[in-house]
Design a protein around this motif. Sequence first.
Motif, mmCIF file in Angstrom:
data_model
loop_
_atom_site.group_PDB
_atom_site.id
_atom_site.type_symbol
_atom_site.label_atom_id
_atom_site.label_comp_id
_atom_site.label_asym_id
_atom_site.label_seq_id
_atom_site.Cartn_x
_atom_site.Cartn_y
_atom_site.Cartn_z
ATOM 1 N N CYS A 184 3.717 -2.526 3.664
ATOM 2 C CA CYS A 184 3.131 -3.701 3.334
ATOM 3 C C CYS A 184 2.175 -4.189 4.599
ATOM 4 C CB CYS A 184 4.202 -4.969 3.399
ATOM 5 S SG CYS A 184 5.169 -5.230 4.658
ATOM 6 N N ASN A 185 1.382 -5.019 4.259
ATOM 7 C CA ASN A 185 0.343 -5.313 5.298
ATOM 8 C C ASN A 185 -0.421 -6.766 4.720
ATOM 9 O OD1 ASN A 185 -1.733 -5.308 7.260
ATOM 10 N ND2 ASN A 185 -1.608 -3.194 7.694
ATOM 11 N N SER A 244 -3.110 1.922 -11.494
ATOM 12 C CA SER A 244 -2.199 3.048 -11.869
ATOM 13 C C SER A 244 -0.522 2.364 -11.972
ATOM 14 C CB SER A 244 -1.981 3.994 -10.668
ATOM 15 O OG SER A 244 -1.630 3.394 -9.672
ATOM 16 N N VAL A 245 -0.421 1.171 -11.458
ATOM 17 C CA VAL A 245 0.948 0.344 -11.588
ATOM 18 C C VAL A 245 1.096 -0.771 -12.385
ATOM 19 C CG1 VAL A 245 1.153 1.462 -9.215
ATOM 20 C CG2 VAL A 245 0.524 -1.020 -9.645
ATOM 21 N N GLU A 259 -5.117 9.945 0.839
ATOM 22 C CA GLU A 259 -5.296 8.646 1.813
ATOM 23 C C GLU A 259 -4.325 7.529 1.376
ATOM 24 O OE1 GLU A 259 -9.701 9.597 3.183
ATOM 25 O OE2 GLU A 259 -9.378 7.731 2.249
ATOM 26 N N ARG A 260 -4.108 6.597 2.260
ATOM 27 C CA ARG A 260 -3.460 5.386 2.037
ATOM 28 C C ARG A 260 -4.230 4.501 0.606
ATOM 29 N NH1 ARG A 260 -0.046 3.429 6.662
ATOM 30 N NH2 ARG A 260 -2.233 3.382 7.724
ATOM 31 N N GLU A 261 -3.317 4.170 -0.122
ATOM 32 C CA GLU A 261 -4.113 3.341 -1.358
ATOM 33 C C GLU A 261 -3.470 1.869 -1.451
ATOM 34 O OE1 GLU A 261 -3.831 5.587 -4.757
ATOM 35 O OE2 GLU A 261 -1.719 5.314 -5.212
ATOM 36 N N PHE A 262 -4.122 1.176 -2.059
ATOM 37 C CA PHE A 262 -3.735 -0.122 -2.594
ATOM 38 C C PHE A 262 -2.801 -0.140 -3.584
ATOM 39 C CE2 PHE A 262 -3.791 -4.710 -3.410
ATOM 40 C CZ PHE A 262 -4.101 -4.809 -4.730
ATOM 41 N N VAL A 263 -1.816 -0.856 -3.501
ATOM 42 C CA VAL A 263 -0.754 -1.217 -4.726
ATOM 43 C C VAL A 263 -0.747 -2.282 -5.484
ATOM 44 C CG1 VAL A 263 1.532 -0.623 -5.492
ATOM 45 C CG2 VAL A 263 0.822 0.796 -3.810
ATOM 46 N N PHE A 313 0.872 -1.026 0.201
ATOM 47 C CA PHE A 313 -0.218 -0.006 -0.017
ATOM 48 C C PHE A 313 0.748 1.194 0.042
ATOM 49 C CE2 PHE A 313 -3.662 -2.422 1.203
ATOM 50 C CZ PHE A 313 -3.280 -3.557 1.710
ATOM 51 N N ARG A 314 0.310 2.423 -0.387
ATOM 52 C CA ARG A 314 1.234 3.489 -0.426
ATOM 53 C C ARG A 314 0.496 4.906 0.060
ATOM 54 N NH1 ARG A 314 2.171 4.374 -6.939
ATOM 55 N NH2 ARG A 314 0.132 4.922 -7.446
#
Length: 119
Positions: free
Chosen positions: A99-100, A66-67, A48-52, A41-42
């Motif tokens: 990471c999580n 986006s990635v 706000e924190r977002e999923f990567v 996540f970033r």
Amino acid sequence: QVQLVESGGGLVQAGGSLRLSCAASGRTFSSSFSTYNMGWFRQAPGKEREFVAAINWSRATSYADSVKGRFTISRDNAKNTVSLQMNSLKPEDTAMYYCNRNPARDDYWGQGTQVTVSS
């Protein structure tokens, strides 16, 4: 007790690459890491924190639009680590990366690792 320690961030020019690593430790992960879905996540300043990206127990992966095509998530269950290979970096990738588990657990957030991409 759970500990997630991220590393590998830094300053890179646009178009460059970085490889982030996350080491998982603690009772929860010591014997069951391979069964957990893990994610990156970033959080960029003011956002706000977002999923990567995520990888599940069978190594199936998913990515934020986006990635997609630029980042690759992987895991090493023998070492209890999750990695994120980031290529073709853009200034908009600048953020603190964490990471999580996936879905993320509020009590598992680590310190993160800073990625800064200059234009």
